[in-house]
Design an enzyme around this catalytic site. Structure first.
Site, mmCIF file in Angstrom:
data_model
loop_
_atom_site.group_PDB
_atom_site.id
_atom_site.type_symbol
_atom_site.label_atom_id
_atom_site.label_comp_id
_atom_site.label_asym_id
_atom_site.label_seq_id
_atom_site.Cartn_x
_atom_site.Cartn_y
_atom_site.Cartn_z
ATOM 1 C CB SER A 1 1.752 8.778 10.656
ATOM 2 O OG SER A 1 1.779 9.918 10.657
ATOM 3 C CE1 TYR B 1 6.973 8.415 11.611
ATOM 4 C CE2 TYR B 1 5.549 10.407 10.816
ATOM 5 C CZ TYR B 1 5.788 9.358 11.842
ATOM 6 O OH TYR B 1 4.965 8.907 12.709
#
Length: 238
Positions: A133, A146
């Site tokens: 990501s 995250y």
């Protein structure tokens, strides 16, 4: 690809979103695709659609990974797509259980699956695509858990590349930005549909198929080429 030369791919997290789209794209290019995730009912429908094979897989469970590896056997391509986020808490209010889940799912899950298939991938001059990501190189407020997990995936990808660069294995990190996959946000916000949908309002969004096209393209490249990393975002995300 002819019947005797058909290549084999395994896509994790294939029950929805980027994983399902990637499986469809690879199958359309002639790959035999094993689709793996926990939700076997969804996988079976996808497998029937694309002529693939559904495999139950919980990447946080080593026994599940070992069982899936025994069923699938050697492969030419591993797409480590399974992952996810939970919460947007500040560090001061960090939910340690959420952080553990994110690390186990994104980082250790990737390690478990890669390790299980690595020998076969090397034997077949194979390839690993680790879906990370932009969160793995661009921190943001509320994203520490995250961010940390995806930074871990990015580091894993780089070290795997270093450790295997003189072996017949290609290793790529694919880092998407904002992709309109509602289930990702539903998990992050504990099933709050309103919050999940708000993430994608009044902005440009990528679709799962956009990322799948990158997976498909990487998988078509000659074996002497390695794409170290692709970062792909909507035009308005910087």
């Amino acid at each position: 690809m002819g019947e005797n030369t058909q290549k084999i791919a395994l896509v994790t997290g294939a029950s929805s979103g980027i994983g399902a789209a990637s499986a469809r794209a690879l199958a359309a290019d002639g790959w035999k695709v094993f689709v793996a995730a926990r939700r076997i009912d969804r996988l079976e429908k996808l497998a029937e659609e694309i002529g693939g094979t559904a495999v139950a897989l919980d990447i946080t469970d080593q026994e599940s990974v070992d069982a899936a590896a025994a069923i699938v056997g050697e492969i030419d391509l591993l797409v480590n797509n399974a992952g996810g986020a939970k919460g947007l808490d500040s560090i001061r209010n960090a939910n340690i259980d959420d952080w553990k889940w994110m690390y186990d799912t994104n980082v250790l899950g990737t390690v478990r699956v890669t390790r299980a298939f690595m020998d076969g991938l090397i034997a077949r001059d194979g390839q690993v695509i680790n879906v990370s990501s932009t969160a793995g190189d661009t921190p943001y407020v509320g994203g520490a858990g995250y961010n940390s997990a995806k930074f871990g995936v990015a580091a894993f990808n780089r070290v795997l590349r270093l450790e295997t660069h003189n072996q017949p294995l290609r290793v790529t990190e694919l880092a998407p930005g904002r992709v309109a996959t509602e289930e990702f946000s539903l998990v992050r916000f504990g099933g709050d549909k309103e919050k999940a949908e708000a993430v994608y309002e009044n902005v440009l969004n990528l679709q799962a198929e956009d990322i799948a096209e990158s997976v498909r393209w990487i998988a078509t490249l000659p074996k002497h080429m390695n794409v170290d990393k692709i970062r792909i975002t909507p035009r308005d995300q910087v």
